[in-house]
Structures are given as C-alpha cells and as structure tokens.
Design a protein around this motif. Structure first.
Motif, PDB file in Angstrom:
ATOM      1  N   VAL A   1      61.736  -0.682  33.135  1.00  0.00           N
ATOM      2  CA  VAL A   1      61.857  -2.076  33.574  1.00  0.00           C
ATOM      3  C   VAL A   1      63.107  -2.677  32.934  1.00  0.00           C
ATOM      4  O   VAL A   1      63.299  -2.536  31.729  1.00  0.00           O
ATOM      5  CB  VAL A   1      60.609  -2.887  33.151  1.00  0.00           C
ATOM      6  N   THR A   2      63.951  -3.332  33.738  1.00  0.00           N
ATOM      7  CA  THR A   2      65.099  -4.047  33.173  1.00  0.00           C
ATOM      8  C   THR A   2      65.007  -5.515  33.590  1.00  0.00           C
ATOM      9  O   THR A   2      64.239  -5.869  34.476  1.00  0.00           O
ATOM     10  CB  THR A   2      66.446  -3.457  33.650  1.00  0.00           C
ATOM     11  N   GLY A   3      65.806  -6.355  32.945  1.00  0.00           N
ATOM     12  CA  GLY A   3      65.698  -7.795  33.154  1.00  0.00           C
ATOM     13  C   GLY A   3      64.811  -8.373  32.071  1.00  0.00           C
ATOM     14  O   GLY A   3      64.462  -7.678  31.113  1.00  0.00           O
ATOM     15  N   THR A   4      64.446  -9.648  32.218  1.00  0.00           N
ATOM     16  CA  THR A   4      63.588 -10.221  31.178  1.00  0.00           C
ATOM     17  C   THR A   4      62.323 -10.828  31.776  1.00  0.00           C
ATOM     18  O   THR A   4      62.341 -11.378  32.882  1.00  0.00           O
ATOM     19  CB  THR A   4      64.303 -11.344  30.377  1.00  0.00           C
ATOM     20  N   ILE A   5      61.250 -10.692  31.036  1.00  0.00           N
ATOM     21  CA  ILE A   5      59.990 -11.335  31.420  1.00  0.00           C
ATOM     22  C   ILE A   5      59.441 -12.038  30.191  1.00  0.00           C
ATOM     23  O   ILE A   5      59.299 -11.422  29.121  1.00  0.00           O
ATOM     24  CB  ILE A   5      58.968 -10.307  31.953  1.00  0.00           C
ATOM     25  N   GLU A   6      59.199 -13.328  30.366  1.00  0.00           N
ATOM     26  CA  GLU A   6      58.712 -14.115  29.234  1.00  0.00           C
ATOM     27  C   GLU A   6      57.304 -14.641  29.511  1.00  0.00           C
ATOM     28  O   GLU A   6      56.970 -14.984  30.643  1.00  0.00           O
ATOM     29  CB  GLU A   6      59.632 -15.318  28.999  1.00  0.00           C
ATOM     30  N   LEU A   7      56.545 -14.691  28.444  1.00  0.00           N
ATOM     31  CA  LEU A   7      55.231 -15.330  28.460  1.00  0.00           C
ATOM     32  C   LEU A   7      55.340 -16.494  27.488  1.00  0.00           C
ATOM     33  O   LEU A   7      55.613 -16.271  26.301  1.00  0.00           O
ATOM     34  CB  LEU A   7      54.161 -14.324  28.011  1.00  0.00           C
ATOM     35  N   ASP A   8      55.179 -17.713  27.980  1.00  0.00           N
ATOM     36  CA  ASP A   8      55.400 -18.899  27.135  1.00  0.00           C
ATOM     37  C   ASP A   8      56.732 -18.817  26.393  1.00  0.00           C
ATOM     38  O   ASP A   8      56.815 -19.137  25.202  1.00  0.00           O
ATOM     39  CB  ASP A   8      54.264 -19.040  26.105  1.00  0.00           C
TER      40      ASP A   8
ATOM     41  N   TYR B   1      58.994  -7.815  26.440  1.00  0.00           N
ATOM     42  CA  TYR B   1      59.535  -6.473  26.192  1.00  0.00           C
ATOM     43  C   TYR B   1      60.248  -6.380  24.848  1.00  0.00           C
ATOM     44  O   TYR B   1      60.845  -5.355  24.527  1.00  0.00           O
ATOM     45  CB  TYR B   1      60.457  -6.039  27.343  1.00  0.00           C
ATOM     46  N   ALA B   2      60.180  -7.449  24.060  1.00  0.00           N
ATOM     47  CA  ALA B   2      60.790  -7.402  22.726  1.00  0.00           C
ATOM     48  C   ALA B   2      60.062  -6.351  21.886  1.00  0.00           C
ATOM     49  O   ALA B   2      58.854  -6.156  22.035  1.00  0.00           O
ATOM     50  CB  ALA B   2      60.680  -8.777  22.060  1.00  0.00           C
ATOM     51  N   PRO B   3      60.810  -5.670  21.009  1.00  0.00           N
ATOM     52  CA  PRO B   3      60.187  -4.628  20.174  1.00  0.00           C
ATOM     53  C   PRO B   3      59.042  -5.174  19.329  1.00  0.00           C
ATOM     54  O   PRO B   3      58.101  -4.445  18.999  1.00  0.00           O
ATOM     55  CB  PRO B   3      61.345  -4.160  19.267  1.00  0.00           C
ATOM     56  N   SER B   4      59.106  -6.455  19.017  1.00  0.00           N
ATOM     57  CA  SER B   4      58.072  -7.036  18.158  1.00  0.00           C
ATOM     58  C   SER B   4      56.772  -7.338  18.916  1.00  0.00           C
ATOM     59  O   SER B   4      55.757  -7.673  18.304  1.00  0.00           O
ATOM     60  CB  SER B   4      58.599  -8.338  17.551  1.00  0.00           C
ATOM     61  N   MET B   5      56.814  -7.219  20.245  1.00  0.00           N
ATOM     62  CA  MET B   5      55.623  -7.567  21.025  1.00  0.00           C
ATOM     63  C   MET B   5      54.533  -6.509  20.848  1.00  0.00           C
ATOM     64  O   MET B   5      54.773  -5.324  21.002  1.00  0.00           O
ATOM     65  CB  MET B   5      56.021  -7.711  22.498  1.00  0.00           C
ATOM     66  N   ASP B   6      53.339  -6.969  20.503  1.00  0.00           N
ATOM     67  CA  ASP B   6      52.187  -6.075  20.384  1.00  0.00           C
ATOM     68  C   ASP B   6      51.587  -5.913  21.789  1.00  0.00           C
ATOM     69  O   ASP B   6      51.046  -6.855  22.353  1.00  0.00           O
ATOM     70  CB  ASP B   6      51.187  -6.716  19.415  1.00  0.00           C
ATOM     71  N   VAL B   7      51.704  -4.706  22.335  1.00  0.00           N
ATOM     72  CA  VAL B   7      51.334  -4.501  23.736  1.00  0.00           C
ATOM     73  C   VAL B   7      49.825  -4.656  23.961  1.00  0.00           C
ATOM     74  O   VAL B   7      49.391  -5.157  25.002  1.00  0.00           O
ATOM     75  CB  VAL B   7      51.847  -3.130  24.242  1.00  0.00           C
ATOM     76  N   VAL B   8      49.034  -4.247  22.983  1.00  0.00           N
ATOM     77  CA  VAL B   8      47.578  -4.393  23.119  1.00  0.00           C
ATOM     78  C   VAL B   8      47.209  -5.874  23.200  1.00  0.00           C
ATOM     79  O   VAL B   8      46.420  -6.303  24.045  1.00  0.00           O
ATOM     80  CB  VAL B   8      46.849  -3.693  21.946  1.00  0.00           C
ATOM     81  N   GLN B   9      47.857  -6.643  22.332  1.00  0.00           N
ATOM     82  CA  GLN B   9      47.665  -8.091  22.332  1.00  0.00           C
ATOM     83  C   GLN B   9      48.132  -8.709  23.654  1.00  0.00           C
ATOM     84  O   GLN B   9      47.468  -9.557  24.234  1.00  0.00           O
ATOM     85  CB  GLN B   9      48.519  -8.660  21.178  1.00  0.00           C
ATOM     86  N   LEU B  10      49.281  -8.245  24.111  1.00  0.00           N
ATOM     87  CA  LEU B  10      49.842  -8.747  25.369  1.00  0.00           C
ATOM     88  C   LEU B  10      48.858  -8.536  26.520  1.00  0.00           C
ATOM     89  O   LEU B  10      48.636  -9.431  27.334  1.00  0.00           O
ATOM     90  CB  LEU B  10      51.168  -8.035  25.681  1.00  0.00           C
ATOM     91  N   ARG B  11      48.266  -7.357  26.567  1.00  0.00           N
ATOM     92  CA  ARG B  11      47.372  -7.054  27.690  1.00  0.00           C
ATOM     93  C   ARG B  11      46.059  -7.809  27.586  1.00  0.00           C
ATOM     94  O   ARG B  11      45.332  -7.918  28.580  1.00  0.00           O
ATOM     95  CB  ARG B  11      47.151  -5.545  27.803  1.00  0.00           C
ATOM     96  N   ALA B  12      45.736  -8.320  26.401  1.00  0.00           N
ATOM     97  CA  ALA B  12      44.585  -9.225  26.296  1.00  0.00           C
ATOM     98  C   ALA B  12      44.991 -10.605  26.817  1.00  0.00           C
ATOM     99  O   ALA B  12      44.225 -11.272  27.511  1.00  0.00           O
ATOM    100  CB  ALA B  12      44.107  -9.307  24.853  1.00  0.00           C
TER     101      ALA B  12
ATOM    102  N   SER C   1      54.584  -4.892  35.819  1.00  0.00           N
ATOM    103  CA  SER C   1      55.628  -5.181  34.838  1.00  0.00           C
ATOM    104  C   SER C   1      55.285  -6.450  34.047  1.00  0.00           C
ATOM    105  O   SER C   1      55.808  -6.671  32.965  1.00  0.00           O
ATOM    106  CB  SER C   1      56.994  -5.307  35.514  1.00  0.00           C
ATOM    107  N   LEU C   2      54.359  -7.273  34.583  1.00  0.00           N
ATOM    108  CA  LEU C   2      54.030  -8.542  33.931  1.00  0.00           C
ATOM    109  C   LEU C   2      53.129  -8.373  32.711  1.00  0.00           C
ATOM    110  O   LEU C   2      52.973  -9.302  31.922  1.00  0.00           O
ATOM    111  CB  LEU C   2      53.382  -9.517  34.931  1.00  0.00           C
ATOM    112  N   ASN C   3      52.478  -7.228  32.583  1.00  0.00           N
ATOM    113  CA  ASN C   3      51.756  -6.980  31.321  1.00  0.00           C
ATOM    114  C   ASN C   3      52.052  -5.588  30.762  1.00  0.00           C
ATOM    115  O   ASN C   3      51.273  -5.029  30.002  1.00  0.00           O
ATOM    116  CB  ASN C   3      50.243  -7.211  31.461  1.00  0.00           C
ATOM    117  N   ARG C   4      53.202  -5.080  31.155  1.00  0.00           N
ATOM    118  CA  ARG C   4      53.711  -3.805  30.652  1.00  0.00           C
ATOM    119  C   ARG C   4      52.789  -2.643  30.948  1.00  0.00           C
ATOM    120  O   ARG C   4      52.738  -1.674  30.191  1.00  0.00           O
ATOM    121  CB  ARG C   4      54.013  -3.916  29.142  1.00  0.00           C
TER     122      ARG C   4
END
Ligand code: ADP
Ligand code: MG
Length: 260
Positions: free
Chosen positions: A70-77, A82-93, A57-60
């Motif tokens: 996944v419910t609840g919130t997870i923040e990176l910095d 899980y925000a719609p604006s998050m680029d998942v490919v970027q996140l996993r890098a 769940s930490l990198n989707r």
C-alpha cells in the motif's frame, strides 16, 4: 474524479493518494477519500474493481496478504495508520471488520463476543465481561435470540445470526470504525433486512463503511457513496446525488445497469 462539495470538516479516516499493488499488479490507483464520523459510506462498483482491496487498506488487512503493498497515506483521527509506531492489533480493534461470509470462531456465542475483550484486557472481572458481551449482543440486535444459549457454538446459528454475531464481536471492543465487506451477500432477504436495520441503528455510534454490489442496498443504508471502476475512484458524493444525478458518465452507465 468528480467530487461534490463534501468537505467533511473532521474526517474519521482520510485516505490520500492511496495505491495498492499485488506484486506487479496495481489493484487501486491513487484513491483519496474522507470517511465521516457520523456517516455510512458505501463503496460500489463492478466485481474486481478494487472495493475489497481498498477497504482492507483501511485497517491494514492487506498486510496479511503476501506481496500486497500500500502506498499513499491513510489517517485515523489524523494519525498515520501505516506509521511504524502504529500497533496493528490495536488498529484493527479501532477499525473493525465484518466479512462477506460470516466467520464466527468455532467457540461458544459468549466466547466469540468476549474474544477481543479478553485479548485486549478490557474487562476487569467476569461480571464486567458479562456486561460487555450482553451490551454488544444487544447492540447487534441478537441478545434476545441468544441470551439463553450463550454456551452454544456460534457456528450453530443461522447465517444471518452468525453475521450479527460477527458484528457483535466487532462492537465488543468498542471500535471507532466498522468496515463491512458485502456483509449480506450470503444472506437471505429477511436476514439482509435485519442487517440493514442494524446499520441504521449503528449509524452515528461508529463510522461505517460498507462494500456492496447491490445498488439498492447502497441507496438504502448510506449517506455517502463512492463509485470505483478498474481500481480508480470515479466519483464520490452524497448517495442521493450519485443515484439521481451522477456527474461521471461511467457512474451513470453503472447505476443504470449498462455494465455490471
Ligand atoms: N490476494 C490477491 N492477490 C492478487 N490479486 C488480488 C488479490 N485480491 C484481489 N486481487 C485482484 O485485485 C483486483 C481487485 O480485487 P477486489 O479488491 O477483490 O475487487 P472487488 O472487491 O471490487 O470485487 C482484482 O483484479 C483481483 O483479481
Ligand atoms: Mg470484494
């Protein structure tokens, strides 16, 4: 949950009230945890308690499993991953992952490490890419062993070398967090020792989270340990406290080998 004074002033990742479901089945129940930038955090607990589920769940990575939610919130910095604006490919890098079974691509050693940089357009020239590959392999403790065989297939390496190659592949895109899911479970003791040594060297350069069912390993490599049981986080604390002075009865039972 019992929590020590663990206040991590500026956590790299912060999970709050996280639950994970596979269809109707709840695998993680209301877990909150901070992951420190300069720390190695170990997730321990009996098989099936949800360590891998929570880690994913930490990198989707759970996004890739049909029916997972996944419910609840997870923040990176401080940013909601899980925000719609998050680029998942970027996140996993930014939040890289190393799996239980080494999974190099059926490509050359060089191409395995260069893969992410090519996708993300990180290198401006061949020389630049060569530098990225060499640095990542060096950092992963593999350069000397493979520098003369970069065109050979990654799958031709030994298991331990393959796992270090996978670590190099994760490092090459300059991640902030590296998630490792039982990275040594398929390795012999010597290869395992090399990975543990590597984790020590990488500490401070990346926030590292390692899932292990080997408690000695958790004690050796981590500064923080989270004990999971039946989908809940039972106790989270300094590794030395968890192993020498656990607060929860269930943690005590687990570390003394009463159940496994
Ligand atoms: N892809 C999946 N689909 C359905 N259930 C799953 C899936 N992956 C794991 N589970 C279930 O979720 C629970 C936690 O599993 P897991 O996170 O793999 O535990 P651990 O890594 O601690 O062994 C288990 O009951 C497991 O059967
Ligand atoms: Mg697992």
């Amino acid at each position: 949950m019992t929590q020590d004074d663990l206040s991590i002033a500026d956590p790299k990742m912060r999970a709050q009230g996280v639950s994970v479901f596979y269809g109707e089945k709840q695998a993680i129940n209301d877990v909150s945890i901070d992951v420190g930038t300069d720390l190695v955090t170990a997730f321990i607990g009996p098989s099936g308690c949800g360590k891998s589920t929570f880690l994913r769940s930490l990198n989707r990575m759970n996004d890739t499993i049909a029916g997972a939610k996944v419910t609840g919130t997870i923040e990176l910095d401080g940013e909601d991953i899980y925000a719609p604006s998050m680029d998942v490919v970027q996140l996993r890098a930014r939040v890289g992952m190393v799996f239980q079974k080494p999974n190099p691509f059926p490509k050359s050693i060089y191409d395995n490490v260069a893969y992410g940089s090519r996708i993300h357009g990180l290198a401006s020239s061949k020389a630049d890419l060569d530098g990225i590959v060499e640095r990542a392999l060096t950092r992963a403790g593999l350069w000397d062993e493979v520098k003369d065989r970069l065109t050979e297939s990654g799958t031709a390496l030994s298991g331990g070398q393959q796992q270090r190659l996978c670590i190099a592949r994760a490092i090459a895109v300059d991640p902030e967090v590296i998630l490792m899911d039982e990275p040594c479970s398929a390795l012999d003791p010597i290869a395992t020792a090399k990975i543990e040594e590597l984790i020590h060297e990488l500490r401070g350069k990346y926030a590292i989270v390692i899932v292990t069912h080997n408690m000695q390993q958790a004690a050796r490599v981590s500064q923080r340990t989270a004990f999971f049981h039946l989908g809940t986080l039972v106790e989270y604390g300094k590794t030395t406290d968890i192993f020498t002075n656990p607060k929860a009865e269930r943690t005590k039972d687990y570390i003394t080998g009463r159940y496994g």
